[in-house]
Scaffold this active site. Structure first.
Site, PDB file in Angstrom:
ATOM      1  N   HIS A  17       0.859  -1.199   0.000  1.00 43.03           N
ATOM      2  CA  HIS A  17       0.000   0.000   0.000  1.00 43.03           C
ATOM      3  C   HIS A  17       0.886   1.236   0.000  1.00 43.03           C
ATOM      4  CE1 HIS A  17      -3.782   2.109   1.883  1.00 43.03           C
ATOM      5  NE2 HIS A  17      -3.106   2.929   1.099  1.00 43.03           N
ATOM      6  N   GLU A 200     -11.172   3.304   6.061  1.00 40.35           N
ATOM      7  CA  GLU A 200     -10.156   4.239   6.579  1.00 40.35           C
ATOM      8  C   GLU A 200     -10.920   5.299   7.369  1.00 40.35           C
ATOM      9  OE1 GLU A 200      -8.072   6.506   3.565  1.00 40.35           O
ATOM     10  OE2 GLU A 200      -6.405   6.995   4.919  1.00 40.35           O
ATOM     11  N   ASP A 278       1.790   3.971   2.846  1.00 38.35           N
ATOM     12  CA  ASP A 278       0.721   4.782   2.256  1.00 38.35           C
ATOM     13  C   ASP A 278       1.307   5.957   1.438  1.00 38.35           C
ATOM     14  OD1 ASP A 278      -1.896   5.413   1.630  1.00 38.35           O
ATOM     15  OD2 ASP A 278      -2.472   6.056   3.643  1.00 38.35           O
ATOM     16  N   ASP A 279       1.648   7.047   2.122  1.00 41.84           N
ATOM     17  CA  ASP A 279       2.204   8.247   1.460  1.00 41.84           C
ATOM     18  C   ASP A 279       3.395   8.722   2.284  1.00 41.84           C
ATOM     19  OD1 ASP A 279      -0.029   8.856  -0.621  1.00 41.84           O
ATOM     20  OD2 ASP A 279      -1.102   8.523   1.254  1.00 41.84           O
TER      21      ASP A 279
HETATM   22  N1  ADE Z   1      -4.667   8.729  -1.801  1.00 43.89           N
HETATM   23  C1  ADE Z   1      -3.413   8.744  -1.331  1.00 43.89           C
HETATM   24  N2  ADE Z   1      -3.395   8.303  -0.060  1.00 43.89           N
HETATM   25  C2  ADE Z   1      -4.659   8.001   0.277  1.00 43.89           C
HETATM   26  C3  ADE Z   1      -5.292   7.506   1.439  1.00 43.89           C
HETATM   27  N3  ADE Z   1      -4.618   7.199   2.554  1.00 43.89           N
HETATM   28  N4  ADE Z   1      -6.625   7.333   1.425  1.00 43.89           N
HETATM   29  C4  ADE Z   1      -7.320   7.627   0.334  1.00 43.89           C
HETATM   30  N5  ADE Z   1      -6.778   8.096  -0.789  1.00 43.89           N
HETATM   31  C5  ADE Z   1      -5.456   8.283  -0.820  1.00 43.89           C
HETATM   32 ZN    ZN Z   2      -3.770   4.773   0.602  1.00 45.80          ZN
END
Ligand code: ADE
Ligand code: ZN
Length: 336
Positions: A17, A200, A278-279
């Site tokens: 992810h 989420e 994630d990011d």
């Molecule tokens: N796009 C990038 N990161 C995300 C996340 N955690 N939830 C939803 N969309 C995303």
């Molecule tokens: Zn995500």
């Protein structure tokens, strides 16, 4: 570095992810802004980092989409992905499944081809230089229409054999999986695997929709599934992989403190949790940082960490023989 930090760095793992646009570090954002002559609303790298103070998912998404404006050419996407792979290699990642958001780019006039060819060329270099295998997950933006998702799937036509799966991301609440049932059915018919962000911020019902209407093979996040005992039971009995992202959960206020993070509760309930970043450029850490942070906050054992890494391989979209080979590597590492 403690023994546990070193154990985590060396632990063979897959990252399942990861939004490649979310690995855009402020330094690279500035470099690409300059290279492409794109204006950004920040004076310095420190200024950018100071803006990364989010109270929810939408706060983050607004900044994340603005940051992506500096990505224009295939060289930009190549450089972005190479920077990620370099960090991933240092973190013991041996396989990565990269989500990318084509609509964030095609809606600005960047051709789909530039995006995907830049990513694919970096993936080839990552395998040759670091031995990291990788796959692409084309993610639809759920705040846009299903029709727009269909147009994106059509654009991907010439590259379908280079795309492992489709996903669903962006603003969750108000955009349930049911909105995309037909486009996911079309993607499945084309032989693509299916994943979706669910639970989420959205309620357990969205996780049910992802299972029953999209026919997902993984759930991205899934935290709010814990509110529903019948859903927990179902996810556990189906062996559904959850791609959990502890530092993301903290930064987006899905949990108020990492000491409240439910990852060990998930394992105890028999849920197939994995750890992911994630990011990472926005949430303060790459995948090993996520393992370390949650290990410390929740007192995870080495066995727990090995289980999480094992889940990352068995939950991957790799073919069975590659999963087996990676599990053997993991077992050899765990045996010391
Ligand atoms: N796009 C990038 N990161 C995300 C996340 N955690 N939830 C939803 N969309 C995303
Ligand atoms: Zn995500």
């Amino acid at each position: 570095m403690t023994d546990l930090d070193n154990f985590i760095a060396g632990l063979p793992k897959a990252e399942l992810h990861l939004h490649i646009e979310g690995s855009l570090e402020p330094e690279l954002m500035f470099a690409l802004a300059e290279r492409n002559g794109v204006a950004i609303p920040f004076a310095s790298v420190e200024d950018v980092r100071a803006a990364y103070d989010f109270s929810n998912l939408q706060d983050f998404l607004d900044i994340y989409y603005a940051g992506a404006n500096v990505l224009l050419t295939r060289a930009d996407f190549h450089d972005l992905a190479m920077a990620y792979f370099q960090r991933a290699a240092a973190d013991g990642v041996v396989h990565a499944e990269l989500m990318f958001d084509p609509q964030t780019h095609t809606d600005r006039g960047v051709p789909f081809e530039e995006v995907i060819e830049g990513l694919l060329s970096a993936m080839a270099v990552a395998e040759a230089e670091y031995g990291i295998t990788s796959a692409l997950i084309l993610s639809f933006l759920r705040h846009l229409s299903e029709e727009a998702a269909f147009a994106t799937l059509a654009m991907a036509g010439p590259w379908l054999d280079r795309i492992a799966a489709v996903g669903l991301d962006s603003s969750e609440v108000g955009h349930p999986p049911s909105k995309f049932a037909r486009v996911f059915a079309a993607a499945r018919q084309k032989g693509l695997k299916i994943t979706a962000h669910a639970g989420e911020e959205g309620p357990p019902e969205y996780v049910y929709e992802a299972l029953d209407l999209l026919h997902v093979e993984r759930i991205d996040h899934g935290n709010r599934a814990l509110e529903n005992p019948a859903l927990i039971e179902r996810l556990a009995s189906e062996g559904m992989t959850l791609t959990v992202c502890p530092l993301s959960n903290l930064k987006l206020c899905v949990v108020s403190d990492l000491t409240d993070h439910p990852v060990d509760k998930m394992l105890a309930l028999g849920l197939k949790a994995t750890i992911n970043s994630d990011d990472p450029a926005y949430f303060g850490g790459y995948v090993a940082d996520n393992y370390r942070a949650v290990a410390k906050a929740r007192g995870l054992s080495r066995n727990d960490l090995v289980q999480l890494a094992r889940n990352s391989f068995t939950g991957s979209f790799l073919p069975p023989e590659a999963i087996l080979a990676n599990i053997e590597k993991l077992d050899a590492y765990a045996a010391g």
